[in-house]
Write a protein that holds these residues in place. Structure first.
Motif, PDB file in Angstrom:
ATOM      1  N   PRO A   1       0.845  -1.240  -0.335  1.00  0.00           N
ATOM      2  CA  PRO A   1       0.056   0.106  -0.177  1.00  0.00           C
ATOM      3  C   PRO A   1       0.744   1.146  -0.077  1.00  0.00           C
ATOM      4  CG  PRO A   1       0.524  -0.547   2.550  1.00  0.00           C
ATOM      5  CD  PRO A   1       0.363  -1.958   1.423  1.00  0.00           C
TER       6      PRO A   1
ATOM      7  N   LEU B   1      -5.602   3.051   2.627  1.00  0.00           N
ATOM      8  CA  LEU B   1      -4.622   2.177   2.663  1.00  0.00           C
ATOM      9  C   LEU B   1      -4.508   0.884   1.787  1.00  0.00           C
ATOM     10  CD1 LEU B   1      -2.601   1.468   5.782  1.00  0.00           C
ATOM     11  CD2 LEU B   1      -2.281   2.967   4.240  1.00  0.00           C
ATOM     12  N   GLU B   2      -4.489   1.077   0.227  1.00  0.00           N
ATOM     13  CA  GLU B   2      -4.769   0.264  -0.791  1.00  0.00           C
ATOM     14  C   GLU B   2      -3.427   0.231  -1.381  1.00  0.00           C
ATOM     15  OE1 GLU B   2      -8.600   1.298  -2.387  1.00  0.00           O
ATOM     16  OE2 GLU B   2      -7.489   3.104  -3.749  1.00  0.00           O
ATOM     17  N   ALA B   3      -3.507  -1.165  -1.964  1.00  0.00           N
ATOM     18  CA  ALA B   3      -2.275  -1.617  -2.914  1.00  0.00           C
ATOM     19  C   ALA B   3      -2.452  -0.532  -3.809  1.00  0.00           C
ATOM     20  CB  ALA B   3      -2.013  -2.990  -3.383  1.00  0.00           C
TER      21      ALA B   3
ATOM     22  N   HIS C   1      -2.909  -8.789  -3.027  1.00  0.00           N
ATOM     23  CA  HIS C   1      -2.617  -8.043  -3.130  1.00  0.00           C
ATOM     24  C   HIS C   1      -3.735  -6.638  -1.832  1.00  0.00           C
ATOM     25  CE1 HIS C   1      -7.183  -8.149  -4.903  1.00  0.00           C
ATOM     26  NE2 HIS C   1      -7.280  -6.759  -4.687  1.00  0.00           N
TER      27      HIS C   1
ATOM     28  N   ALA D   1      -2.661  -3.986   2.721  1.00  0.00           N
ATOM     29  CA  ALA D   1      -3.235  -2.937   3.608  1.00  0.00           C
ATOM     30  C   ALA D   1      -4.209  -3.468   4.733  1.00  0.00           C
ATOM     31  CB  ALA D   1      -3.924  -3.077   2.168  1.00  0.00           C
TER      32      ALA D   1
END
Length: 201
Positions: free
Chosen positions: A135, A141-143, A160, A164
């Motif tokens: 992330p 929050l995320e890839a 993925h 996160a």
């Protein structure tokens, strides 16, 4: 009749999704898995025995080499990958890099190019790979999208969500950017699940 058509359509969509999913070769019992990355692979924030590669080894029943280098950028990882492949001759690589690029605000195009070069080298050597999305710092929050783009381009499986999810929970972190022992165990479990889903285990 309408219900039957709908059921057939759903079955067809599920079949297409399964067919399009990248598969990994089954790992023999004596296979070596190379966990290649930065401090997230090394296990910063926990002991080496609590790092995700060591936990993964126990879950998978395979030898997993912890080849994590704290502070490493994707450019540095790209520079040392070939030597690691020559040394360990892995049957599969778990690639988790890019976090330090984001922290140092390096151009995303450079990170994408470096990771792409590593995936190309693994393809050239016919070494299967599981890519782990990291992330980017931010409120949500995320890839980073570049991981999905690379996974599609090189037709490799991608995990993925786990990092996160872990880094969004204080109970699973040792500091703002590293998991603790519980977080690394959850990451290892997610990677084990992904390897199993894609046929490696």
């Amino acid at each position: 009749m309408h219900q039957i058509r709908r059921w057939l359509l759903l079955c067809l969509l599920a079949l297409c999704a399964a067919c399009s999913r990248p598969e990994l070769p089954r790992l023999p019992p004596d296979a070596v898995v190379l966990a290649f990355g930065d401090s997230l692979t090394y296990g910063t924030g926990a002991t080496r025995e609590e790092s995700y590669p060591m936990v993964l080894a126990g879950l998978a029943g395979r030898r997993v080499v912890n080849d994590g280098a704290p502070g490493e950028t994707s450019a540095q990882g790209r520079a040392r990958l070939a030597a690691s492949l020559d040394e360990y001759r892995p049957a599969l690589v778990v690639l988790c890099l890019g976090g330090n690029d984001f922290l140092q605000r390096l151009p995303l195009a450079e990170t994408r190019a470096n990771l792409g070069a590593m995936l190309a080298e693994l393809r050239r050597r016919n070494v299967p790979v599981l890519l782990v999305g990291v992330p980017q710092p931010g409120l949500l929050l995320e890839a980073a999208p570049l991981y999905a783009e690379l996974a599609d381009a090189f037709e490799v499986p991608l995990e993925h969500e786990a990092l996160a999810r872990i880094l969004a929970r204080n109970a699973l972190k040792s500091d703002p950017v590293h998991p603790n022992a519980a977080g690394y165990r959850e990451l290892a479990q997610a990677i084990h699940t992904s390897l199993s889903r894609h046929g490696a285990l």
